[in-house]
Design a protein around this motif. Sequence first.
Motif, PDB file in Angstrom:
ATOM      1  N   SER A 194       0.906  -1.348  -0.054  1.00  0.00           N
ATOM      2  CA  SER A 194      -0.202   0.127   0.066  1.00  0.00           C
ATOM      3  C   SER A 194       0.864   1.156  -0.087  1.00  0.00           C
ATOM      4  O   SER A 194       0.380   2.405  -0.271  1.00  0.00           O
ATOM      5  N   GLY A 195       2.194   0.977   0.158  1.00  0.00           N
ATOM      6  CA  GLY A 195       3.178   2.397   0.019  1.00  0.00           C
ATOM      7  C   GLY A 195       4.364   2.134   0.790  1.00  0.00           C
ATOM      8  O   GLY A 195       4.507   1.059   1.493  1.00  0.00           O
ATOM      9  N   PRO A 196       5.100   3.201   0.857  1.00  0.00           N
ATOM     10  CA  PRO A 196       6.315   3.101   1.248  1.00  0.00           C
ATOM     11  C   PRO A 196       6.349   2.920   2.943  1.00  0.00           C
ATOM     12  O   PRO A 196       5.104   3.382   3.469  1.00  0.00           O
ATOM     13  N   ARG A 197       7.099   2.448   3.536  1.00  0.00           N
ATOM     14  CA  ARG A 197       7.248   2.136   5.021  1.00  0.00           C
ATOM     15  C   ARG A 197       8.575   2.290   5.655  1.00  0.00           C
ATOM     16  O   ARG A 197       9.416   1.988   4.918  1.00  0.00           O
ATOM     17  N   ARG A 198       8.587   3.055   6.830  1.00  0.00           N
ATOM     18  CA  ARG A 198       9.692   2.914   7.480  1.00  0.00           C
ATOM     19  C   ARG A 198      10.153   1.795   8.296  1.00  0.00           C
ATOM     20  O   ARG A 198       8.992   0.833   8.582  1.00  0.00           O
ATOM     21  N   TYR A 199      11.206   1.394   8.653  1.00  0.00           N
ATOM     22  CA  TYR A 199      11.670   0.423   9.298  1.00  0.00           C
ATOM     23  C   TYR A 199      10.770   0.173  10.627  1.00  0.00           C
ATOM     24  O   TYR A 199      10.279  -0.944  10.774  1.00  0.00           O
ATOM     25  N   SER A 200      10.666   1.169  11.348  1.00  0.00           N
ATOM     26  CA  SER A 200       9.728   1.076  12.597  1.00  0.00           C
ATOM     27  C   SER A 200       8.354   0.666  12.274  1.00  0.00           C
ATOM     28  O   SER A 200       7.755  -0.016  13.107  1.00  0.00           O
ATOM     29  N   ASP A 201       7.939   1.349  11.135  1.00  0.00           N
ATOM     30  CA  ASP A 201       6.396   0.947  10.837  1.00  0.00           C
ATOM     31  C   ASP A 201       6.239  -0.498  10.626  1.00  0.00           C
ATOM     32  O   ASP A 201       5.431  -1.335  10.883  1.00  0.00           O
ATOM     33  N   ILE A 248       8.316 -10.821  14.624  1.00  0.00           N
ATOM     34  CA  ILE A 248       9.461 -10.737  13.952  1.00  0.00           C
ATOM     35  C   ILE A 248      10.509 -10.172  14.605  1.00  0.00           C
ATOM     36  O   ILE A 248      10.416  -9.363  15.488  1.00  0.00           O
ATOM     37  N   SER A 249      11.626 -10.695  14.621  1.00  0.00           N
ATOM     38  CA  SER A 249      12.892 -10.010  15.473  1.00  0.00           C
ATOM     39  C   SER A 249      13.327  -9.096  14.547  1.00  0.00           C
ATOM     40  O   SER A 249      13.366  -8.725  13.305  1.00  0.00           O
ATOM     41  N   THR A 250      14.291  -8.060  15.173  1.00  0.00           N
ATOM     42  CA  THR A 250      14.789  -7.035  14.617  1.00  0.00           C
ATOM     43  C   THR A 250      15.715  -7.413  13.435  1.00  0.00           C
ATOM     44  O   THR A 250      15.984  -6.851  12.261  1.00  0.00           O
ATOM     45  N   ASP A 251      16.480  -8.417  13.786  1.00  0.00           N
ATOM     46  CA  ASP A 251      17.563  -9.075  13.074  1.00  0.00           C
ATOM     47  C   ASP A 251      17.188  -9.805  11.972  1.00  0.00           C
ATOM     48  O   ASP A 251      17.596  -9.618  10.780  1.00  0.00           O
ATOM     49  N   MET A 252      15.826 -10.493  11.873  1.00  0.00           N
ATOM     50  CA  MET A 252      15.282 -11.152  10.933  1.00  0.00           C
ATOM     51  C   MET A 252      14.705 -10.127   9.852  1.00  0.00           C
ATOM     52  O   MET A 252      14.519 -10.064   8.678  1.00  0.00           O
ATOM     53  N   LEU A 253      14.195  -8.825  10.585  1.00  0.00           N
ATOM     54  CA  LEU A 253      13.449  -8.066   9.730  1.00  0.00           C
ATOM     55  C   LEU A 253      14.532  -7.219   8.815  1.00  0.00           C
ATOM     56  O   LEU A 253      14.568  -7.170   7.480  1.00  0.00           O
ATOM     57  N   ALA A 254      15.631  -7.110   9.304  1.00  0.00           N
ATOM     58  CA  ALA A 254      16.840  -6.401   8.840  1.00  0.00           C
ATOM     59  C   ALA A 254      17.376  -7.247   7.832  1.00  0.00           C
ATOM     60  O   ALA A 254      17.723  -7.027   6.614  1.00  0.00           O
ATOM     61  N   ALA A 255      17.406  -8.615   7.983  1.00  0.00           N
ATOM     62  CA  ALA A 255      17.941  -9.622   6.740  1.00  0.00           C
ATOM     63  C   ALA A 255      16.863  -9.629   5.564  1.00  0.00           C
ATOM     64  O   ALA A 255      17.406  -9.708   4.710  1.00  0.00           O
ATOM     65  N   ARG A 256      15.661  -9.552   5.948  1.00  0.00           N
ATOM     66  CA  ARG A 256      14.680  -9.905   5.060  1.00  0.00           C
ATOM     67  C   ARG A 256      14.718  -8.523   4.297  1.00  0.00           C
ATOM     68  O   ARG A 256      14.757  -8.630   2.872  1.00  0.00           O
ATOM     69  N   THR A 283      17.255  14.104   6.902  1.00  0.00           N
ATOM     70  CA  THR A 283      17.250  12.785   7.695  1.00  0.00           C
ATOM     71  C   THR A 283      17.921  11.683   7.331  1.00  0.00           C
ATOM     72  O   THR A 283      18.138  11.569   6.168  1.00  0.00           O
ATOM     73  N   SER A 284      18.127  10.972   8.327  1.00  0.00           N
ATOM     74  CA  SER A 284      18.835   9.382   7.994  1.00  0.00           C
ATOM     75  C   SER A 284      17.925   8.333   8.042  1.00  0.00           C
ATOM     76  O   SER A 284      18.206   7.323   7.878  1.00  0.00           O
ATOM     77  N   THR A 285      16.425   8.851   8.444  1.00  0.00           N
ATOM     78  CA  THR A 285      15.693   7.585   8.390  1.00  0.00           C
ATOM     79  C   THR A 285      15.256   7.332   7.069  1.00  0.00           C
ATOM     80  O   THR A 285      15.040   8.044   5.905  1.00  0.00           O
ATOM     81  N   ALA A 286      15.113   5.960   6.715  1.00  0.00           N
ATOM     82  CA  ALA A 286      14.996   5.153   5.457  1.00  0.00           C
ATOM     83  C   ALA A 286      13.369   4.935   5.354  1.00  0.00           C
ATOM     84  O   ALA A 286      13.054   4.424   6.234  1.00  0.00           O
TER      85      ALA A 286
END
Length: 193
Positions: free
Chosen positions: A33-40, A48-56, A75-78
Amino acid sequence: MPRRSYDHYCALSRALDTVGDRWSLLVVRELCSGPRRYSDLFADLPGISTDMLAARLKDLERDGILTRRKAGPRTSTAVYELTAAGAGLRTVLDALSAWGTPLLGERRATDAVRAHWFALPLGRALAQRIAAGTVTVHIGESVFHYVITETGLSHHDGPAAVADLVLHLDLNRAIAIATGAESLADVLEDRAR
C-alpha cells in the motif's frame, strides 16, 4: 550466509528462492500500500525479530523486490518501497489471500491482527460490487483507499483525495466481509439507510 536454493530449473523454484523465506511475503504485503519506515514494518509484523527484519529487507533489496531510500533530505531515516518487480507480487499475494481466507476460522486469543491486513480480501469484495472508482475505507484508526479500474485494483495508505465511496467499518465487520460471513451488499444497504 550463503543463499539457499532449491537448485531446480523451474520458474516456481526460482521464485521461491527469491521470496520463499519466512517473512518475505509478509514484508511485501506491508509494502503493497506504499512506502514504510523500518519502525512501521517492525510494528506491523508482530513476532519478527529486528535481526530477521533487517535480513529480509536486505535480501529483498538485493533481489530487486524493494528499494531503500532516505525519507527526506535532512534525515537519516530510510523508507522501503516496492520496485516494479515487487509490485508484481501483489497478484500472488491476492491469490494466496483468496486461497487462505477459508483457512482463517475463528480468531485465536494468540492471533495478532491489524486492520490493513484485510485490504486484499476487502478489495476483492469491493471489486465484485464496483466496476470502477475510488473507495476510502476506515477501519478504526486505519485508513486506506482503493483505486478500482477495468484492469484491476490497487490499495494505498490514507484516504483518497476524492472518493466515490467512503466506508466506515469496525474490525469485526471488516473481518466478516473479508471472510464472506457478511456480504458487502449488506454493508452498502445499511449505509444507504
